[in-house]
Design a protein around this motif. Structure first.
Motif: not given
Length: 150
Positions: A110-127
């Motif tokens: 229902x919601x997408x995340x656009x990353x400010x730094x690269x402008x791409x739609x992404x997903x959170x990931x644990x690193x």
């Protein structure tokens, strides 16, 4: 019936649940993060009673997750995330990623995340904070920490 005080347990999960472990608190944080910072906005979006919303907001303010800021002379307040609250939103983002993967169904997230730094739609990931590699439950060992009970 008296509620168990998870905050006294020697477990960071239990202590976190003591702050946001009932169902309304994460949804309130979601709304504040999404820009619904006023009581009436949250109440309308969540369909929550005024009494419960007031209790939850007071609880989150008391734990330093939200801060009240006046926005007119009545006084009326809006709620903003503190640094603690913004870090909790990161936890909610990981919960969202899990829900998107396992519960979103055919319609998709229902919601997408656009990353400010690269402008791409992404997903959170644990690193891993040290090497930067992706990190999952299967990639780690649990060891006693300095706050573990003796």
């Amino acid at each position: 019936m008296q509620r168990t005080n998870f905050g006294d347990m020697a477990c960071s999960i239990a202590r976190t649940l003591d702050v946001i472990g009932e169902p309304w608190s994460p949804l309130i944080l979601r709304d504040v993060f999404a820009g619904m910072t006023r009581f009436e906005q949250m109440q309308a979006d969540l369909g929550i009673s005024r009494k419960v919303l007031t209790e939850r907001l007071n609880h989150l303010v008391g734990h330093g997750i939200l801060e009240r800021q006046p926005y007119d002379r009545r006084p009326r307040y809006e709620y903003v995330l503190t640094e603690r609250g913004a870090e909790l939103v990161q936890l909610l983002m990981l919960m969202t990623a899990w829900g998107d993967r396992w519960l979103a169904g055919e319609a998709g997230p229902p919601v997408l995340y656009r990353h400010h730094a690269c402008g791409e739609i992404s997903r959170p990931e644990l690193r891993c904070a040290h090497c930067g590699d992706p990190m999952s439950a299967r990639d780690i060992d649990l060891l006693p920490g300095p706050g573990a009970p003796k």
